[in-house]
Design a protein around this motif. Structure first.
Motif, PDB file in Angstrom:
ATOM      1  N   UNK A 216       0.950  -1.235  -0.186  1.00 52.90           N
ATOM      2  CA  UNK A 216      -0.028   0.088  -0.061  1.00 52.90           C
ATOM      3  C   UNK A 216       0.908   1.189   0.110  1.00 52.90           C
ATOM      4  N   UNK A 217       1.940   1.281   0.787  1.00 51.74           N
ATOM      5  CA  UNK A 217       2.505   2.549   1.124  1.00 51.74           C
ATOM      6  C   UNK A 217       3.683   2.824  -0.106  1.00 51.74           C
ATOM      7  N   UNK A 218       4.217   1.849  -0.759  1.00 46.95           N
ATOM      8  CA  UNK A 218       5.039   2.030  -1.912  1.00 46.95           C
ATOM      9  C   UNK A 218       4.460   1.809  -3.369  1.00 46.95           C
ATOM     10  N   UNK A 219       3.701   0.708  -3.446  1.00 45.73           N
ATOM     11  CA  UNK A 219       3.081   0.569  -4.722  1.00 45.73           C
ATOM     12  C   UNK A 219       1.694   0.954  -4.743  1.00 45.73           C
ATOM     13  N   UNK A 220       0.917   1.105  -3.961  1.00 46.99           N
ATOM     14  CA  UNK A 220      -0.173   2.109  -4.028  1.00 46.99           C
ATOM     15  C   UNK A 220      -1.356   0.860  -4.343  1.00 46.99           C
ATOM     16  N   UNK A 221      -1.131  -0.245  -4.035  1.00 44.64           N
ATOM     17  CA  UNK A 221      -1.977  -1.489  -4.024  1.00 44.64           C
ATOM     18  C   UNK A 221      -2.943  -1.607  -2.690  1.00 44.64           C
ATOM     19  N   UNK A 222      -4.260  -1.561  -2.941  1.00 43.94           N
ATOM     20  CA  UNK A 222      -4.966  -1.834  -1.789  1.00 43.94           C
ATOM     21  C   UNK A 222      -5.161  -3.099  -1.496  1.00 43.94           C
ATOM     22  N   UNK A 223      -5.104  -3.571  -0.517  1.00 45.79           N
ATOM     23  CA  UNK A 223      -5.182  -5.008  -0.017  1.00 45.79           C
ATOM     24  C   UNK A 223      -6.853  -5.593  -0.378  1.00 45.79           C
ATOM     25  N   UNK A 224      -6.545  -6.817  -0.874  1.00 46.70           N
ATOM     26  CA  UNK A 224      -7.911  -7.388  -1.126  1.00 46.70           C
ATOM     27  C   UNK A 224      -8.009  -8.768  -0.269  1.00 46.70           C
TER      28      UNK A 224
END
Length: 227
Positions: A216-224
């Motif tokens: 989330x912090x570096x790659x901007x991927x929201x956890x699913x």
């Protein structure tokens, strides 16, 4: 009784009689009925009718998909025996089918067919081979294909990382992920699922937490849910 009759006529290679029973009471059809008539047409190699039934079938279960996939693989083998040419789409589809059903021998046949005509190793085909070998239990072949690929995209890296994770090669998966990042590639949510799975199987709790945080912090991927 109706399903047993369809099975009986199918075993006797009487597809038309199977269809007659199938058509008698449409309101009484269940999943077993549909699978039985599909098996009858598959044995008779009447793919066109199977495709028509596909459009009519109200629900499709694992047996149905297996029947369709195995029929497609049989067609691929017959196509090769008749000397007909194939393209990239056919190869990728066949490899995906082998991967989903765990059909190693069929997958090897597709691979050898490709090699016999010196078909170029595209990114899609390479990823398909890696995935097929990993899911069929041959992780060493997956690694070999990956190392020999002239070019790799994110999907190829994803399937290799996931394949290593599947076979509990956690340390190798983490090392490969670091190589992936060092090449300036951006992970996708699938990449993160793969590396978290690798950490989980190998017991790398701290590494797993680290990558989950970076997601989330570096790659901007929201956890699913998968993460």
């Amino acid at each position: 009784m109706r399903n047993s009759l369809i099975d009986f006529y199918t075993a006797c290679c009487e597809t038309d009689k199977s269809r007659r029973v199938f058509d008698e009471s449409p309101q009484c059809r269940d999943v077993v009925t549909w699978n039985a008539i599909l098996a009858s047409y598959a044995r008779d190699e009447r793919i066109d009718v199977m495709e028509d039934l596909f459009e009519e079938m109200p629900e499709r279960d694992v047996i149905w998909w297996s029947t369709m996939i195995e029929t497609g693989l049989k067609c691929f083998r017959e196509m090769r025996e008749k000397g007909l040419k194939f393209n990239e789409a056919i190869l990728v589809t066949a490899l995906s089918a082998c991967a989903q059903l765990g059909l190693l021998e069929q997958g090897q046949f597709v691979h050898s067919s490709m090699n016999s005509v010196k078909f170029p190793m595209s990114v899609s085909i390479g990823a398909g081979l890696i995935d097929m070998y990993a899911k069929c239990g041959c992780i060493e072949m997956s690694k070999k294909v990956f190392s020999e690929m002239p070019r790799r995209d994110v999907w190829a890296w994803n399937v290799m990382i996931s394949g290593l994770a599947m076979h509990s090669f956690g340390k190798e998966a983490v090392s490969l992920f670091k190589r992936f990042i060092s090449k300036g590639l951006s992970p996708t949510n699938v990449t993160i699922v793969g590396i978290l799975n690798a950490c989980s199987r190998a017991g790398f709790v701290n590494d797993g937490r680290h990558y989950f945080k970076l997601m989330r912090e570096i790659y901007g991927i929201e956890p699913e849910m998968e993460h």
